[in-house]
Design a protein around this motif. Structure first.
Motif, short mmCIF file in Angstrom:
data_model
loop_
_atom_site.label_atom_id
_atom_site.label_comp_id
_atom_site.label_asym_id
_atom_site.label_seq_id
_atom_site.Cartn_x
_atom_site.Cartn_y
_atom_site.Cartn_z
N MET A 36 10.62 8.49 -0.88
CA MET A 36 11.79 7.85 -0.29
C MET A 36 12.20 6.61 -1.09
O MET A 36 13.38 6.42 -1.39
CB MET A 36 11.50 7.48 1.16
N LYS A 37 11.21 5.79 -1.44
CA LYS A 37 11.51 4.56 -2.19
C LYS A 37 12.07 4.87 -3.57
O LYS A 37 13.01 4.21 -4.03
CB LYS A 37 10.23 3.73 -2.34
N ASN A 38 11.47 5.87 -4.24
CA ASN A 38 11.82 6.17 -5.63
C ASN A 38 12.84 7.30 -5.78
O ASN A 38 13.18 7.67 -6.90
CB ASN A 38 10.56 6.52 -6.43
N PRO A 122 10.64 1.39 4.95
CA PRO A 122 9.29 1.51 4.38
C PRO A 122 8.24 0.70 5.13
O PRO A 122 7.08 1.13 5.23
CB PRO A 122 9.48 0.97 2.95
N LEU A 123 8.62 -0.45 5.67
CA LEU A 123 7.67 -1.24 6.47
C LEU A 123 7.27 -0.47 7.73
O LEU A 123 6.09 -0.46 8.12
CB LEU A 123 8.29 -2.59 6.86
N MET A 124 8.25 0.16 8.36
CA MET A 124 7.97 1.00 9.52
C MET A 124 7.06 2.15 9.13
O MET A 124 6.08 2.46 9.84
CB MET A 124 9.29 1.53 10.08
N ALA A 125 7.35 2.78 8.00
CA ALA A 125 6.54 3.91 7.52
C ALA A 125 5.11 3.47 7.21
O ALA A 125 4.15 4.19 7.51
CB ALA A 125 7.19 4.53 6.28
N ASP A 126 4.96 2.29 6.62
CA ASP A 126 3.62 1.77 6.32
C ASP A 126 2.82 1.55 7.61
O ASP A 126 1.61 1.79 7.65
CB ASP A 126 3.73 0.46 5.54
N LYS A 127 3.49 1.06 8.66
CA LYS A 127 2.81 0.85 9.94
C LYS A 127 2.36 2.19 10.53
O LYS A 127 1.26 2.31 11.07
CB LYS A 127 3.73 0.10 10.90
N VAL A 128 3.22 3.19 10.42
CA VAL A 128 2.86 4.53 10.90
C VAL A 128 1.65 5.06 10.13
O VAL A 128 0.71 5.61 10.73
CB VAL A 128 4.05 5.50 10.77
#
Length: 217
Positions: A36-38, A122-128
């Protein structure tokens, strides 16, 4: 060779298969975030392909659980463990499905410039991802406190969800050209929110396996 020994051997295999499934799902979450980021199409395709392997693992493990029940006629505590494993692998497989769902949208967005900088998603995804890892750790350690921690962290993901949706909707009202992309992002954050829900479901089943009480407090 005793029946109990065979039963323990089969349960140990189920335990190891569940851990392998968990490792694959953690990898899928990491790859989904990176893709997603790249805007990495190939990596997104790998996540989708891996989902098929996880689906097959779920079917195989479900079949084995049913066969263990049929062959071994387990006592109450053993039956509780097998029931918990059945529920856990179902939720794990759903998390993998959502990784594949997000990856489909990553592919659709790959050739577009993101009009919304990817900061909070991405912060939300990292928490998941953190929640899923802690969920697997809780299962391995039979750790109720860690399971409770994951359940409480679902509120953090929910808050991310509401904040991000509000921000996306504001941008869609401001710029009609963002509507399609914004809609895709809404689907993505909804899938992330559902992944966190599945992690909390797993933790409830972990607690049930340990305590015998599905409404353990």
């Amino acid at each position: 060779m005793s029946t109990r020994y065979e039963f323990e051997k089969e349960l140990n295999k189920m335990h190891n298969d569940l851990l392998k499934m968990g490792v694959m799902i953690e990898q899928s979450i990491s790859d989904t975030i990176k893709a997603m980021k790249n805007q990495d199409i190939e990596l997104a395709k790998e996540v989708i392909k891996r989902d098929d392997k996880i689906d097959n693992m779920e079917i195989s493990m479900e079949t084995e659980c049913i066969m263990i029940i049929a062959r071994q006629q387990p006592i109450a505590s053993d039956l509780r463990l097998i029931t918990s494993i059945l529920k856990i692998i179902t939720d794990l497989e759903r998390i993998a499905d959502h990784c594949a769902d997000i990856s489909e949208y990553v592919i659709k967005l790959a050739k577009e410039n993101y009009k919304k900088p990817l900061v909070h998603i991405p912060l939300m995804a990292d928490k998941v991802k953190e929640m899923v890892k802690e969920t697997i750790d809780s299962y391995i350690e039979k750790n109720i406190e860690k399971a409770d921690k994951v359940i409480k962290e679902d509120d953090i993901v929910d808050q991310y969800f509401y904040d991000i949706i509000e921000e996306i909707q504001a941008l869609m009202k401001k710029d009609s050209n963002f509507i399609m992309q914004g809609t895709y992002f809404i689907f993505i954050v909804k899938y992330l929110e559902r992944m966190a829900d599945h992690a909390t479901n797993i933790c409830e089943w972990i607690k049930y396996n340990i305590t015998g009480n599905l409404k353990y407090k």
